[in-house]
Write an enzyme that holds these catalytic residues in place. Sequence first.
Site, short mmCIF file in Angstrom:
data_model
loop_
_atom_site.label_atom_id
_atom_site.label_comp_id
_atom_site.label_asym_id
_atom_site.label_seq_id
_atom_site.Cartn_x
_atom_site.Cartn_y
_atom_site.Cartn_z
N LYS A 100 0.83 -1.19 0.10
CA LYS A 100 0.01 0.12 0.08
C LYS A 100 0.76 1.28 -0.02
CE LYS A 100 -3.93 -2.51 2.27
NZ LYS A 100 -4.65 -2.72 3.42
N GLN B 140 -4.78 -1.66 9.62
CA GLN B 140 -4.62 -3.09 9.01
C GLN B 140 -5.26 -4.21 9.73
OE1 GLN B 140 -3.58 -3.58 5.65
NE2 GLN B 140 -4.04 -5.78 5.87
N ASP C 167 -11.05 2.40 3.78
CA ASP C 167 -11.29 0.97 3.48
C ASP C 167 -12.64 0.82 3.41
OD1 ASP C 167 -9.20 -0.76 3.60
OD2 ASP C 167 -8.96 -0.45 6.03
N1 GUN Z 1 -6.81 -7.05 5.96
C1 GUN Z 1 -7.31 -7.76 4.97
N2 GUN Z 1 -7.57 -7.05 3.88
C2 GUN Z 1 -7.81 -5.64 4.63
C3 GUN Z 1 -8.17 -4.66 3.82
O1 GUN Z 1 -8.65 -4.28 2.80
N3 GUN Z 1 -8.09 -3.32 4.83
C4 GUN Z 1 -7.57 -3.73 6.02
N4 GUN Z 1 -7.49 -2.29 6.89
N5 GUN Z 1 -7.07 -4.70 6.64
C5 GUN Z 1 -7.41 -5.83 5.74
#
Ligand code: GUN
Length: 293
Positions: free
Chosen positions: A52, A96, A119
């Site tokens: 990211k 996350q 998100d």
């Molecule tokens: N863990 C797995 N996929 C995601 C996501 O799209 N966002 C976040 N914050 N955590 C995750």
Amino acid sequence: MTLIDGKAIALQIKQEIAAQVAQMIAEGKKRPHLAAILVGHDGGSETYVANKVKACEECGFQSSLIRYEETVGEEELLDKVRQLNADEEVDGFIVQLPLPPHISEQKVIETIDYRKDVDGFHPINVGRMSIGLPCYVSATPGGILELLRRYRIETSGKRCVVLGRSNIVGKPMAMLMMQKAYPGDATVTVCHSRSKNLTAECSQADILIAALGQPGFVTAEMVKEGAVVIDVGTTRVPDATRKLGFKLTGDVRFDEVAPRCSFITPVPGGVGPMTIVSLMKNTLLAGTKAIYR
Ligand code: GUN
């Protein structure tokens, strides 16, 4: 059979975003800023967050990575969330997941200001998505819609089977596919661990979206001739022949299923790169205050 090249589409979209950011900077506007909170050292989460941050660079965004050990207390984490909510320099942020068991993920998600929830996990964004209002759409379903759009795959009136009912993929995916829109207007069935006759259900699907996290679950007999198959699975299966010691494995047995499909996503290089690009699109929307002021 057409292989859906998520990696190439993701690259194209990052270039489109970078061009928009360059335009914003030329107009004297602020560079969009995404912050990410990472708790602990889970290998998968480390990789996702690193990707990211890298994608932010490619898009011309500012990014901040805030790290905590997995012993961090819930209140300390919530304080950081509140601080980011109030920080005018930060346009959007993510925490996350998964979080350690002593921290309530739901409490963390609900503490995030929905206007910065890139998100799309906050109940306000989920609710708005479900009734078709402008919102941040969660990244994986958003990325899948973009693939359907860019490959001009017909969805109206099609039977769509979603395998999996997670809050971040299966449920929003089903809502979006039934939305009165393109992509959407599909007749949607959601199957999960308690569903019966999965082969019969899946083999009805014109569009099959597998998001179970069970490597190789979908076999050729579950797939109708000419179906569109979207594989969301990314399980790390141990493989001593690989440099990293694992192989990223989808929910679909690609070799036997692909010959039956009109379109199929590979793993890796299908949905995965699109998920990150969706987050970038949401960050651009946050940076331009396109949805919420
Ligand atoms: N863990 C797995 N996929 C995601 C996501 O799209 N966002 C976040 N914050 N955590 C995750």
